[in-house]
Design a protein around this motif. Structure first.
Motif, PDB file in Angstrom:
ATOM      1  N   ASN A 582      -3.206  18.392   0.813  1.00 47.65           N
ATOM      2  CA  ASN A 582      -4.435  17.747   1.254  1.00 47.65           C
ATOM      3  C   ASN A 582      -4.314  16.231   1.291  1.00 47.65           C
ATOM      4  OD1 ASN A 582      -4.200  17.626  -1.537  1.00 47.65           O
ATOM      5  ND2 ASN A 582      -6.422  17.473  -1.834  1.00 47.65           N
ATOM      6  N   LEU A 583      -3.196  15.696   0.772  1.00 43.84           N
ATOM      7  CA  LEU A 583      -3.011  14.251   0.742  1.00 43.84           C
ATOM      8  C   LEU A 583      -1.978  13.769   1.755  1.00 43.84           C
ATOM      9  CD1 LEU A 583      -2.944  13.607  -3.125  1.00 43.84           C
ATOM     10  CD2 LEU A 583      -4.896  13.550  -1.570  1.00 43.84           C
ATOM     11  N   VAL A 584      -0.925  14.568   2.013  1.00 46.12           N
ATOM     12  CA  VAL A 584       0.173  14.073   2.836  1.00 46.12           C
ATOM     13  C   VAL A 584       0.785  15.208   3.648  1.00 46.12           C
ATOM     14  CG1 VAL A 584       1.876  14.447   1.006  1.00 46.12           C
ATOM     15  CG2 VAL A 584       2.333  12.733   2.778  1.00 46.12           C
ATOM     16  N   ASP A 601      -6.419   9.599   5.174  1.00 41.17           N
ATOM     17  CA  ASP A 601      -7.143   8.364   4.896  1.00 41.17           C
ATOM     18  C   ASP A 601      -7.882   8.467   3.564  1.00 41.17           C
ATOM     19  OD1 ASP A 601      -6.287   7.299   7.269  1.00 41.17           O
ATOM     20  OD2 ASP A 601      -8.035   8.031   8.396  1.00 41.17           O
ATOM     21  N   MET A 602      -7.866   7.340   2.840  1.00 35.04           N
ATOM     22  CA  MET A 602      -8.585   7.297   1.556  1.00 35.04           C
ATOM     23  C   MET A 602     -10.066   7.047   1.802  1.00 35.04           C
ATOM     24  SD  MET A 602      -5.971   5.045  -0.777  1.00 35.04           S
ATOM     25  CE  MET A 602      -7.238   4.879  -2.027  1.00 35.04           C
ATOM     26  N   PRO A 603     -10.943   7.734   1.115  1.00 35.83           N
ATOM     27  CA  PRO A 603     -12.380   7.456   1.257  1.00 35.83           C
ATOM     28  C   PRO A 603     -12.740   6.125   0.618  1.00 35.83           C
ATOM     29  CG  PRO A 603     -12.003   9.075  -0.467  1.00 35.83           C
ATOM     30  CD  PRO A 603     -10.671   8.832   0.183  1.00 35.83           C
ATOM     31  N   TRP A 604     -13.910   5.603   1.009  1.00 32.84           N
ATOM     32  CA  TRP A 604     -14.353   4.314   0.464  1.00 32.84           C
ATOM     33  C   TRP A 604     -14.527   4.371  -1.047  1.00 32.84           C
ATOM     34  CZ3 TRP A 604     -13.286   0.689   3.520  1.00 32.84           C
ATOM     35  CH2 TRP A 604     -13.486   0.794   4.884  1.00 32.84           C
ATOM     36  N   ARG A 695      -8.257  -7.486   3.894  1.00 31.56           N
ATOM     37  CA  ARG A 695      -9.010  -6.239   3.722  1.00 31.56           C
ATOM     38  C   ARG A 695      -8.216  -5.301   2.822  1.00 31.56           C
ATOM     39  NH1 ARG A 695      -9.090  -1.462   6.903  1.00 31.56           N
ATOM     40  NH2 ARG A 695      -7.793  -2.557   8.443  1.00 31.56           N
ATOM     41  N   ILE A 696      -8.908  -4.601   1.941  1.00 28.31           N
ATOM     42  CA  ILE A 696      -8.270  -3.625   1.052  1.00 28.31           C
ATOM     43  C   ILE A 696      -8.143  -2.302   1.806  1.00 28.31           C
ATOM     44  CG2 ILE A 696      -8.355  -2.456  -1.171  1.00 28.31           C
ATOM     45  CD1 ILE A 696      -8.017  -5.473  -1.343  1.00 28.31           C
ATOM     46  N   VAL A 697      -6.906  -1.834   1.957  1.00 28.89           N
ATOM     47  CA  VAL A 697      -6.661  -0.576   2.664  1.00 28.89           C
ATOM     48  C   VAL A 697      -5.892   0.352   1.735  1.00 28.89           C
ATOM     49  CG1 VAL A 697      -6.665  -1.629   4.948  1.00 28.89           C
ATOM     50  CG2 VAL A 697      -4.519  -1.436   3.670  1.00 28.89           C
ATOM     51  N   GLN A 702      -2.551   4.575  -2.428  1.00 23.92           N
ATOM     52  CA  GLN A 702      -2.413   3.333  -3.174  1.00 23.92           C
ATOM     53  C   GLN A 702      -3.078   2.232  -2.363  1.00 23.92           C
ATOM     54  OE1 GLN A 702       1.541   2.408  -4.521  1.00 23.92           O
ATOM     55  NE2 GLN A 702       2.043   4.542  -4.941  1.00 23.92           N
ATOM     56  N   GLN A 703      -3.600   1.203  -3.069  1.00 22.26           N
ATOM     57  CA  GLN A 703      -4.313   0.132  -2.389  1.00 22.26           C
ATOM     58  C   GLN A 703      -3.358  -1.004  -2.033  1.00 22.26           C
ATOM     59  OE1 GLN A 703      -5.780   1.249  -5.429  1.00 22.26           O
ATOM     60  NE2 GLN A 703      -7.234   2.605  -4.389  1.00 22.26           N
ATOM     61  N   TYR A 704      -3.578  -1.545  -0.826  1.00 26.55           N
ATOM     62  CA  TYR A 704      -2.809  -2.687  -0.352  1.00 26.55           C
ATOM     63  C   TYR A 704      -3.767  -3.670   0.312  1.00 26.55           C
ATOM     64  CZ  TYR A 704       1.133   0.541  -0.865  1.00 26.55           C
ATOM     65  OH  TYR A 704       2.044   1.437  -1.358  1.00 26.55           O
ATOM     66  N   ARG A 705      -3.326  -4.932   0.401  1.00 24.55           N
ATOM     67  CA  ARG A 705      -4.085  -5.950   1.130  1.00 24.55           C
ATOM     68  C   ARG A 705      -3.463  -6.121   2.507  1.00 24.55           C
ATOM     69  NH1 ARG A 705      -3.394  -7.778  -4.057  1.00 24.55           N
ATOM     70  NH2 ARG A 705      -5.306  -8.229  -5.241  1.00 24.55           N
ATOM     71  N   THR A 706      -4.296  -6.146   3.522  1.00 22.29           N
ATOM     72  CA  THR A 706      -3.823  -6.388   4.874  1.00 22.29           C
ATOM     73  C   THR A 706      -4.515  -7.621   5.429  1.00 22.29           C
ATOM     74  OG1 THR A 706      -3.591  -5.444   7.098  1.00 22.29           O
ATOM     75  CG2 THR A 706      -5.543  -4.806   5.869  1.00 22.29           C
ATOM     76  N   PHE A 707      -3.741  -8.499   6.038  1.00 20.17           N
ATOM     77  CA  PHE A 707      -4.248  -9.776   6.547  1.00 20.17           C
ATOM     78  C   PHE A 707      -5.142  -9.540   7.755  1.00 20.17           C
ATOM     79  CE2 PHE A 707      -3.712 -13.339   9.504  1.00 20.17           C
ATOM     80  CZ  PHE A 707      -4.157 -14.389   8.720  1.00 20.17           C
ATOM     81  N   GLU A 708      -6.327 -10.237   7.765  1.00 20.02           N
ATOM     82  CA  GLU A 708      -7.266 -10.067   8.868  1.00 20.02           C
ATOM     83  C   GLU A 708      -7.593 -11.376   9.587  1.00 20.02           C
ATOM     84  OE1 GLU A 708     -10.058  -6.173   8.210  1.00 20.02           O
ATOM     85  OE2 GLU A 708     -10.784  -8.058   7.384  1.00 20.02           O
ATOM     86  N   TYR A 709      -7.748 -12.481   8.824  1.00 19.67           N
ATOM     87  CA  TYR A 709      -8.268 -13.701   9.457  1.00 19.67           C
ATOM     88  C   TYR A 709      -7.837 -14.914   8.643  1.00 19.67           C
ATOM     89  CZ  TYR A 709     -11.618 -17.255  10.942  1.00 19.67           C
ATOM     90  OH  TYR A 709     -12.195 -18.414  11.396  1.00 19.67           O
TER      91      TYR A 709
END
Length: 727
Positions: A582-584, A601-604, A695-697, A702-709
Motif C-alpha cells: 500500500n506504500l510502494v 503520495d503522503m497525505p497532509w 515546500r515540504i513534500v 519521508q519528508q523533503y524540502r523542495t525549492f519553490e520561489y
C-alpha cells in the motif's frame, strides 16, 4: 485391459449414437458383456445385468470400486458428443456435486415422461435434470426424447448444398429444377454457382472438383467471400463417411493443393489490404493439408506414436508415397515465400503502430488520441494473428529438420503471443488450442536443439536465437526498444529434470562463432528468464505484466526512457512486479535493465508538526531588532499567501526568540486544511536581502524540502528563471 477382459466383437461401450441416444439397455451389448465377464470371474451369477451396471446391485461397486469411476467418466465423454443440443442443461454456474451421476433402470415412458413404452432404458440424473437425455420440447410434458439429426452432425456442415438453397438438395437433379441459385453476394455467376453446388452432392469426389474450381486465375478472387472459404475448408478438412481404404483406388490420384497457394500469393500487397485475410486462409488450409500428408508419411514409415492408426490401416503404394513426399516439398517451398510476406507485414504493422503512437501524443483532442490508441490495438491484434499463422506453418517440421531459423521463429511467435495476445477473446483466425498443440509438439525438440548447441559450443547460434526472442518482449508501438544483441544468454543448470530454462547472464562478451555457453545457477534469480518447457517469461522470478499508467505517464520516467511527453500507454513497457504494497510499487522492466520505484503520495496528515515554531508571525508583535524581517517578507506574503491569491490567509509561525545578530530566520507556514503541520518553510536572509520559499513534500514516506520561489535567483541553489514581466 485394466479389468483383464479379453476383447471381443461387442467391445464398444455406450454406442448410443447408433440407436438414437435413447440409452436402451437391451441394445447396449458392449456394457452387458463387460458386466457379465466381470461377475463370471468371481463365479457370481448376475441375473439383471442392467441393474448391476447401474449400481443398483451393490456387488459391482464393492468388488470393483474403480468401475463406477470409469463408467461415469466414459459416460460424460459420450454425453457431450450428442448431436441434439436440446438434451444439454441450461447454462449456469454448477459445482462439482451437481455432476455426480445417479444411475437407474426405468421404463421408457417413466424416464421420458410420456408414451410410448418400448422397453427399458438407463435413466441418469445430474446437473439438475431427472434424466439427462430429455429435451423438454413437448409441452405439457416437461420431457421428451432426443432427436439427433439425420446427418449425424451436431452443427450444419458448410459442405452441404442444402445450406445455401431454399429447398433440400440431395442430388444434382435437385439443382437443375431450381428457379434461382445463390450468388454468394454477387461473387459467382448462376452457372458457376450451379457447378459448385453440384460438386457438393458427390462427397466421394468433391475434394478435387471443388479445388479445381477455385484454382483458376479468374476464380481465386472468389475466396474473398467468407461463405466460399467455409465451403472450401469443409470440403478439404471436414471428416465424414467417405471411401474405405480398400476402395482408395477409385479416388483421384492428385489434388492441386499447392497451386492454390501460388495463385493467392500473386495477390499479396499491403498488411492492411483485404488480400491478407485471403492469403492467411489459404496458408491455414495448406498447413492443415500438410498435417494430413505428414500423418500418411509417418504411418507408412512406421514413425507414428501409440494411439494412431494400426499398421496397415492406411494402405499406401510406393507411387502414392513418392507423390506425397514431392507434394509436401512443394508446400514447404511455398511456405518460405509466405513467411517472407508475413515478416514484411509484421514490419509494416510495427511502423504503423509507431506512427499511430506519435499521433496519439501529438493530438490535443482526447477523442483523436483515443482513435489513435484504437488503431494501435488493431495493429497488435493483426500482429498476433500473423504470429499464430507462423506457428501453424511450422507445425509439421520434424525434430530432425529443426534449424536455427525454425527454432527462432517458433520461440519468437510463441513469446509474442504469450506476452501480447488477449486469450479467450476470439481475436485469432484459428482455435487457440491449435497454438498450444503446435507448442507441445515442438517443445522437446526445441530443448534438445539448445542442448546440442551447448554440447557443440555453438556460442553465436545459441545467443542469436535467444536475442531474437528477447526482441519480441517489447510491444509493436514501442519506439525505444533496446538492442537485445547487447545481452548474453546462458542456460540455467543444476536441475536435470527441469531443462529448457535460459536467462540473460550479463552484457555480451563476444561475437565469436564458437565458445562456451554460460551455465547459471538455478538458485540465482535472473533478470529475464525464458522457460521453454512452460513457454513462460519471468523477470526476477515474477510474471510479466504491463506497467501501470501512473508510472508510464510520469515525466521523469518518460525522460529516462525517451518516450516523449504525454505517453499514457501502459502497454509501452512490460515489467515484473517485484513488490506491491500500500506504500510502494517496485517494478523491473523487461526490455530495459531498469527498475522503477513509485511511492504512494503522503497525505497532509503526515506533514511535520510545528514543534518549536510556537509564536504567531505578526508585525505588531515583533521586537525592535526583528524589524528587518517584515521589510523583506511582507511583500512576498501579501502577494502569494493572502486572499485572493489563496482561498484562506496562510498563517506563519516563528520561534519564540530570535538572536539579535541572526542573519537568517526561518518562518513556518501551516496548511489551511491541516492546522499545526508545517507546509511551507520561508528563509529570510538579512545580509543578502533575499527570501526563499520551500515546500515540504513526501517521497518514500519521508519528508523533503523542495525549492519553490526566491526573490533573488542569483543565490538560489536550484535553477530559477526570473520573471520578465514588470516587477
Amino acid at each position: 485391459e485394466h479389468l483383464a477382459i479379453k476383447k471381443g466383437k461387442d467391445e464398444t461401450l455406450f454406442d448410443w449414437d447408433i440407436h438414437g441416444w435413447m440409452l436402451w439397455t437391451e441394445k447396449e451389448k458392449g456394457l452387458g458383456r463387460l458386466v457379465k465377464k466381470l461377475c463370471a470371474a468371481h463365479l457370481y451369477q448376475v441375473g439383471d445385468w442392467p441393474a448391476a451396471a447401474a449400481g443398483l446391485d451393490q456387488y459391482m461397486g464393492h468388488t470393483w470400486p474403480e468401475y463406477e469411476c470409469f463408467r461415469d467418466i466414459i459416460f460424460w465423454w459420450k454425453y457431450f458428443l450428442c448431436t441434439d443440443l436440446n438434451v444439454f442443461p441450461a447454462t449456469k454456474d454448477y459445482i462439482p456435486m451437481h455432476a455426480y451421476l445417479k444411475w437407474n433402470v426405468a421404463d421408457e415412458q417413466n424416464a421420458f415422461g410420456s408414451a410410448p413404452n418400448r422397453g427399458k432404458v438407463f435413466q441418469l440424473s445430474a446437473l439438475g435434470k431427472e434424466h439427462l437425455m430429455t429435451t423438454g420440447q413437448n409441452w405439457p410434458h416437461p420431457a421428451n426424447r432426443p432427436k439427433p439429426k439425420a446427418t449425424g452432425l451436431r452443427w450444419p456442415s458448410a459442405a452441404q448444398a442444402s445450406q445455401y438453397t431454399k429447398q433440400p438438395v440431395r442430388t444434382e437433379d435437385d439443382l437443375l429444377y431450381m428457379r434461382s441459385l445463390p450468388t454468394f453476394n454477387e461473387t459467382l455467376r448462376a452457372a458457376d454457382s450451379e457447378a459448385l453446388l453440384s460438386f457438393l452432392t458427390v462427397p466421394y469426389i468433391r475434394t478435387p472438383l471443388v479445388l479445381a474450381f477455385f484454382t483458376t486465375a479468374d476464380r481465386v478472387n472468389c475466396l474473398f467471400e467468407p461463405a466460399l472459404q467455409k465451403i472450401l475448408h469443409a470440403v478439404i478438412l471436414e471428416p465424414g463417411r467417405l471411401l474405405a481404404p480398400k476402395r482408395w483406388g477409385e479416388s483421384p490420384t492428385t489434388i492441386p493443393a499447392s497451386k492454390l497457394v501460388e495463385l493467392t500469393l500473386v495477390l499479396a500487397n499491403s498488411a492492411m489490404s483485404q488480400t491478407v485475410n485471403l492469403i492467411l486462409f489459404v496458408a491455414r488450409l495448406a498447413a492443415r493439408v500438410e498435417s494430413s500428408i505428414a500423418l500418411l508419411m509417418h504411418h507408412a514409415d512406421g514413425k507414428l506414436k501409440s494411439g494412431g492408426p494400426l499398421p496397415g490401416a492406411l494402405p499406401m503404394t510406393p507411387q502414392a508415397l513418392a507423390e506425397l513426399r514431392a507434394g509436401r516439398k512443394r508446400l514447404r517451398k511455398l511456405f518460405v515465400e509466405v513467411d517472407s510476406w508475413l515478416d514484411t507485414w509484421l514490419e509494416e504493422l510495427h511502423d504503423l503502430a509507431q506512427k499511430a503512437m506519435q499521433r496519439a501524443k501529438d493530438e490535443e483532442d482526447e477523442g483523436d488520441a483515443d482513435d489513435a490508441q484504437s488503431m494501435i490495438d488493431e495493429y497488435m491484434r493483426r500482429c498476433c494473428n500473423i504470429h499464430a499463422h507462423v506457428l501453424l506453418m511450422l507445425r509439421n517440421i520434424s525434430e530432425d529438420e529443426l534449424e536455427e531459423t525454425h527454432v527462432s521463429r517458433l520461440l519468437c511467435s510463441l513469446s509474442f503471443l504469450s506476452l501480447h495476445h488477449t486469450w479467450n477473446a476470439d481475436h485469432l483466425d484459428m482455435p487457440e488450442p491449435e497454438i498450444f498443440e503446435v507448442y507441445h509438439h515442438h517443445r522437446r525438440g526445441i530443448v534438445r536443439w539448445f542442448e546440442r548447441q551447448q554440447q557443440h559450443r555453438e556460442y553465436r547460434r545459441f545467443n542469436k536465437c535467444l536475442q531474437e526472442v528477447h526482441s519480441q518482449f517489447a510491444t509493436i508501438d514501442s519506439a525505444n526498444a533496446m538492442d537485445t544483441a547487447q545481452f548474453e544468454w546462458g542456460a540455467i543448470g543444476g536441475d536435470k529434470h527441469n531443462a529448457g530454462r535460459y536467462c540473460v547472464v550479463g552484457p555480451a562478451r563476444s561475437t565469436a562463432e564458437k565458445g562456451d555457453i554460460v551455465i547459471a545457477k538455478s538458485e540465482d534469480t535472473a533478470w529475464v528468464e525464458l522457460n521453454v518447457q512452460l513457454m513462460q517469461v519471468t523477470v526476477r522470478g515474477r510474471h510479466v505484466t504491463p506497467l501501470e499508467n501512473d508510472t508510464a505517464g510520469d515525466k521523469d520516467f518518460q525522460d529516462v526512457m525517451r518516450l516523449g511527453e504525454g505517453s499514457q500507454s501502459s502497454e509501452t513497457v512490460q515489467c515484473a512486479a517485484l513488490l506491491t504494497t500500500n506504500l510502494v510499487h517496485l517494478r523491473e522492466l523487461l526490455s530495459h535493465p531498469y527498475r522503477t520505484t513509485r511511492w504512494t503520495d503522503m497525505p497532509w496528515t503526515m506533514l511535520p508538526y510545528l514543534g518549536d515554531y510556537d509564536r504567531l508571525y505578526d508585525i505588531e508583535d515583533l521586537e525592535e531588532h526583528e524589524a528587518w524581517i517584515p521589510e523583506l517578507f511582507e511583500p512576498v506574503r501579501l502577494k502569494f499567501f493572502t486572499v485572493p491569491t489563496v482561498q484562506k490567509d496562510i498563517l506563519f509561525f516563528m520561534r519564540e526568540e530570535t538572536h539579535r545578530d541572526a542573519s537568517m530566520v526561518v518562518i513556518a507556514g501551516v496548511h489551511p486544511d491541516c492546522r499545526g503541520k508545517i507546509w511551507k518553510e520561508v528563509l529570510v536572509f538579512r545580509d543578502l536581502r533575499m527570501v526563499q520559499v520551500f515546500r515540504i513534500v513526501g517521497y518514500g514516506w519521508q519528508q523533503y524540502r523542495t525549492f519553490e520561489y526566491t526573490t533573488d535567483a542569483r543565490y538560489a541553489l536550484a535553477e530559477s528563471q526570473p520573471s520578465v514581466q514588470d516587477r
